[in-house]
Design a protein around this motif. Sequence first.
Motif, PDB file in Angstrom:
ATOM      1  N   ASP A 123       0.878  -1.201  -0.120  1.00 54.49           N
ATOM      2  CA  ASP A 123      -0.070   0.021   0.018  1.00 54.49           C
ATOM      3  C   ASP A 123       0.928   1.328  -0.134  1.00 54.49           C
ATOM      4  O   ASP A 123       1.989   1.148  -0.127  1.00 54.49           O
ATOM      5  CB  ASP A 123      -0.892  -0.039   1.335  1.00 54.49           C
ATOM      6  N   GLU A 124       0.262   2.344   0.201  1.00 57.21           N
ATOM      7  CA  GLU A 124       1.020   3.682  -0.065  1.00 57.21           C
ATOM      8  C   GLU A 124       1.912   3.821   1.241  1.00 57.21           C
ATOM      9  O   GLU A 124       3.299   4.307   0.961  1.00 57.21           O
ATOM     10  CB  GLU A 124       0.055   4.859   0.206  1.00 57.21           C
ATOM     11  N   ILE A 125       1.663   3.289   2.313  1.00 55.15           N
ATOM     12  CA  ILE A 125       2.711   3.327   3.459  1.00 55.15           C
ATOM     13  C   ILE A 125       3.920   2.573   3.372  1.00 55.15           C
ATOM     14  O   ILE A 125       4.944   2.931   3.581  1.00 55.15           O
ATOM     15  CB  ILE A 125       1.973   2.893   4.748  1.00 55.15           C
ATOM     16  N   ASP A 126       3.703   1.292   2.723  1.00 60.59           N
ATOM     17  CA  ASP A 126       4.917   0.396   2.360  1.00 60.59           C
ATOM     18  C   ASP A 126       5.655   1.322   1.178  1.00 60.59           C
ATOM     19  O   ASP A 126       7.324   1.156   1.391  1.00 60.59           O
ATOM     20  CB  ASP A 126       4.496  -0.763   1.761  1.00 60.59           C
ATOM     21  N   ILE A 174      26.892   9.496 -15.203  1.00 56.92           N
ATOM     22  CA  ILE A 174      25.788  10.258 -15.268  1.00 56.92           C
ATOM     23  C   ILE A 174      24.923  10.023 -13.970  1.00 56.92           C
ATOM     24  O   ILE A 174      24.730  11.129 -13.227  1.00 56.92           O
ATOM     25  CB  ILE A 174      25.173  10.439 -16.558  1.00 56.92           C
ATOM     26  N   LYS A 175      24.560   8.944 -13.864  1.00 65.01           N
ATOM     27  CA  LYS A 175      23.598   8.475 -12.689  1.00 65.01           C
ATOM     28  C   LYS A 175      23.984   7.206 -12.290  1.00 65.01           C
ATOM     29  O   LYS A 175      24.015   6.132 -12.805  1.00 65.01           O
ATOM     30  CB  LYS A 175      22.098   8.384 -13.433  1.00 65.01           C
ATOM     31  N   HIS A 176      24.392   7.045 -10.903  1.00 69.62           N
ATOM     32  CA  HIS A 176      24.975   6.077 -10.069  1.00 69.62           C
ATOM     33  C   HIS A 176      24.083   5.436  -9.137  1.00 69.62           C
ATOM     34  O   HIS A 176      24.591   4.417  -8.833  1.00 69.62           O
ATOM     35  CB  HIS A 176      26.547   6.178  -9.889  1.00 69.62           C
ATOM     36  N   GLN A 177      22.946   6.234  -8.657  1.00 67.49           N
ATOM     37  CA  GLN A 177      22.240   5.784  -7.810  1.00 67.49           C
ATOM     38  C   GLN A 177      21.189   4.801  -8.041  1.00 67.49           C
ATOM     39  O   GLN A 177      20.580   4.849  -9.143  1.00 67.49           O
ATOM     40  CB  GLN A 177      21.585   7.049  -7.108  1.00 67.49           C
ATOM     41  N   ARG A 178      21.074   3.739  -7.387  1.00 60.57           N
ATOM     42  CA  ARG A 178      20.202   2.510  -7.671  1.00 60.57           C
ATOM     43  C   ARG A 178      19.033   2.712  -6.916  1.00 60.57           C
ATOM     44  O   ARG A 178      18.986   2.047  -5.788  1.00 60.57           O
ATOM     45  CB  ARG A 178      20.887   1.220  -7.552  1.00 60.57           C
ATOM     46  N   ARG A 179      18.056   3.684  -6.984  1.00 65.53           N
ATOM     47  CA  ARG A 179      16.787   3.757  -6.640  1.00 65.53           C
ATOM     48  C   ARG A 179      15.923   3.161  -7.505  1.00 65.53           C
ATOM     49  O   ARG A 179      15.546   3.744  -8.812  1.00 65.53           O
ATOM     50  CB  ARG A 179      16.574   5.048  -6.159  1.00 65.53           C
ATOM     51  N   LEU A 180      14.985   2.472  -7.320  1.00 59.30           N
ATOM     52  CA  LEU A 180      13.908   1.876  -7.981  1.00 59.30           C
ATOM     53  C   LEU A 180      12.589   2.479  -7.996  1.00 59.30           C
ATOM     54  O   LEU A 180      12.354   3.022  -7.069  1.00 59.30           O
ATOM     55  CB  LEU A 180      13.470   0.389  -7.691  1.00 59.30           C
ATOM     56  N   PRO A 181      12.105   2.835  -9.108  1.00 58.13           N
ATOM     57  CA  PRO A 181      10.446   3.518  -9.034  1.00 58.13           C
ATOM     58  C   PRO A 181       9.601   2.707  -8.489  1.00 58.13           C
ATOM     59  O   PRO A 181       9.729   1.457  -8.701  1.00 58.13           O
ATOM     60  CB  PRO A 181      10.332   3.830 -10.573  1.00 58.13           C
ATOM     61  N   LEU A 182       8.895   3.137  -7.551  1.00 59.63           N
ATOM     62  CA  LEU A 182       7.925   2.307  -6.894  1.00 59.63           C
ATOM     63  C   LEU A 182       6.586   2.273  -7.784  1.00 59.63           C
ATOM     64  O   LEU A 182       6.028   3.501  -8.213  1.00 59.63           O
ATOM     65  CB  LEU A 182       7.571   2.465  -5.444  1.00 59.63           C
ATOM     66  N   PRO A 183       6.035   1.172  -8.010  1.00 58.42           N
ATOM     67  CA  PRO A 183       4.723   1.120  -8.698  1.00 58.42           C
ATOM     68  C   PRO A 183       3.421   1.681  -7.906  1.00 58.42           C
ATOM     69  O   PRO A 183       3.690   1.805  -6.797  1.00 58.42           O
ATOM     70  CB  PRO A 183       4.355  -0.357  -8.940  1.00 58.42           C
TER      71      PRO A 183
END
Length: 165
Positions: free
Chosen positions: A16-19, A156-165
């Motif tokens: 959910d949104e809190i997760d 250029i971009k090295h941070q590995r942050r995944l977009p959340l669905p």
Amino acid sequence: MKGKEYGFVLGKFAMDEIDKKILTSLQNDARVTVAHLSEQVSLTSSPCWRRVKALEESGVIRGYHAELDPRRLGYDVTAFVSVMLENHRIDVGDSFEVAVQGIPQVVACHNVSGRYDFMLEVVATDLEAFGEFARNVLRTLPGVKEIYSSFSLKSIKHQRRLPLP
């Protein structure tokens, strides 16, 4: 959702949104305390901690890591190495995958489609060290027929942050 049951939906963890807020916060700072995290997501500490544990147990959170600067550690070269295997027998691919796991300079390995079978991300102190590594290690891996290397000129971009669905 109050009383939410954690579980899998079509092979994915039901969130959910809190997760999602918890995951966003942890991707930004994995060292955040549960007390601070619970404030950020508007929960008390115990339910927040239970959600984090559920996310860990489900495999959504695979671990917590420090992000290191390769250049400050002396790795001035990052190479992307495409590897073609001599054939597509399962034992050859499996042997290659096992061998790659034990090589610290290989920081990522992907089985890819197209002309090549694998894409490796490799770090080295300099071009000479990479050349020796390619000759003495990469070319001797099980089943290797051909390797092709490209070098990163600039990250250029090295941070590995995944977009959340």
